[in-house]
Design a protein around this motif. Structure first.
Motif, short mmCIF file in Angstrom:
data_model
loop_
_atom_site.label_atom_id
_atom_site.label_comp_id
_atom_site.label_asym_id
_atom_site.label_seq_id
_atom_site.Cartn_x
_atom_site.Cartn_y
_atom_site.Cartn_z
N GLY A 1 0.50 -1.13 -0.05
CA GLY A 1 0.07 -0.17 -0.38
C GLY A 1 0.66 1.17 0.01
N ARG A 2 -0.12 2.23 0.31
CA ARG A 2 1.02 3.44 -0.07
C ARG A 2 0.78 4.32 1.23
N PHE A 3 1.82 4.27 2.40
CA PHE A 3 2.19 4.33 3.52
C PHE A 3 3.02 3.89 4.51
N ILE A 4 3.97 4.57 5.24
CA ILE A 4 4.47 4.55 5.81
C ILE A 4 3.96 4.32 7.62
N TYR A 5 5.04 3.89 8.33
CA TYR A 5 4.69 4.30 9.85
C TYR A 5 6.03 4.19 10.40
N ALA A 6 6.50 5.37 10.84
CA ALA A 6 8.13 5.37 11.75
C ALA A 6 7.12 5.39 13.14
N LEU A 7 8.39 4.34 13.89
CA LEU A 7 7.58 4.01 15.08
C LEU A 7 9.61 3.90 16.15
N ASN A 8 9.22 5.23 16.98
CA ASN A 8 10.26 4.75 17.74
C ASN A 8 10.75 3.83 19.08
N ILE A 9 12.02 2.62 18.41
CA ILE A 9 11.97 1.49 18.98
C ILE A 9 13.45 2.12 20.19
N SER A 10 13.48 2.67 20.43
CA SER A 10 14.79 3.47 21.43
C SER A 10 14.67 2.32 22.24
N ASN A 11 13.91 2.11 22.91
CA ASN A 11 13.67 0.83 23.64
C ASN A 11 12.74 -0.56 23.15
N PRO A 12 13.32 -0.94 22.23
CA PRO A 12 12.84 -2.10 21.93
C PRO A 12 11.83 -2.91 22.58
N LEU A 13 11.74 -3.33 23.79
CA LEU A 13 10.23 -3.68 24.42
C LEU A 13 9.36 -2.91 24.60
N ALA A 14 9.79 -0.95 24.32
CA ALA A 14 8.46 -0.43 24.75
C ALA A 14 8.28 0.18 23.42
N PRO A 15 7.90 -0.04 21.77
CA PRO A 15 7.89 0.88 20.78
C PRO A 15 6.87 1.26 20.97
N SER A 16 6.75 2.68 20.41
CA SER A 16 5.78 3.99 20.17
C SER A 16 5.55 4.24 18.64
#
Length: 237
Positions: free
Chosen positions: A220-235
């Protein structure tokens, strides 16, 4: 199922449905998938919000009422649990128990080249991120320790909700008019930043950063950006 070769194909072999992350999932969630960490992004999921707050589970009322999954409430519940691994069609597990994990619990990975991050906070601090065409984007523990190959969490984008019913129903079959379904099919990319360029670590407690960008490619035509600075607590970034 077990079949020829037993429950696994350790350490490696030609039984492609056995071994790897799928095997770890079957072993960890053999009779219940309640503790599996599967997330999505529904109502209230805004920049900075923890994915833990929007689980892909029946506890998420925004999900259980989402008609893009199905117009039937009972079927929505079944789809949610099926995506989490439950064999509630009783067609993919030899004991035919609806809460047992499905034998084929990991989709194909065609174009999503995994990205690997070594956070290096300890001697075995490697995580692997990639998308599969069963609707899930996965974070997997890397390295050679006993936990290697285990799924830490998975993410289901809302853009793929309407296709999950087709996967569970196994219909319509793939044809030129009903083409293969894709989800987060592209290769993820990553940005990392360390406040101390000499320590060789990515440690969120020291304000270091790791950002992950999920691309859809044929999905599809979308992108998600995740904060994985803590790999066990993504946001959501």
């Amino acid at each position: 199922s077990q079949g020829v070769g037993g429950a696994s194909d350790s350490p490696d072999g030609d039984l492609v449905e056995k071994g790897g992350v799928a095997q770890k999932l079957r072993e960890t969630y053999a009779t219940s998938q309640a503790t599996r960490k599967v997330y999505t992004c529904t109502t209230g999921c805004t920049g900075g919000s923890a994915l833990l707050a929007t689980p892909f589970s029946t506890s998420n009322t925004a999900l259980t009422s989402d008609t893009s999954l199905s117009t039937d409430a009972t079927e929505r519940t079944n789809i949610i649990e099926w995506v989490r691994g439950a064999n509630n069609r009783t067609d993919d597990n030899p004991n035919l128990t609806s809460t047992a994990i499905r034998g084929l619990n990991h989709g194909d990975v065609i174009h999503s080249r995994p990205v690997v991050i070594n956070y290096n906070r300890n001697s075995d601090d490697v995580y692997v991120f990639y998308g599969a065409n069963d609707g899930l984007f996965r974070a997997v523990k890397g390295g050679q320790a006993s936990g290697g190959g285990a799924e830490e969490w998975a993410f289901v984008p809302t853009e793929g909700f309407s296709t999950l019913k087709r996967l569970r129903d196994h219909t319509p079959l793939i044809t030129t008019s009903n083409t293969k379904p894709y989800f987060i099919d592209g290769s993820p990319t990553v940005y990392t930043y360390s406040t101390d360029a000499t320590d060789g670590t990515i440690d969120h407690t020291s304000s270091d950063k790791a950002y992950l960008y999920l691309t859809a490619r044929r999905g599809g035509r979308f992108i998600y950006a995740l904060n994985i600075s803590n790999p066990l607590a993504p946001s959501l970034l």
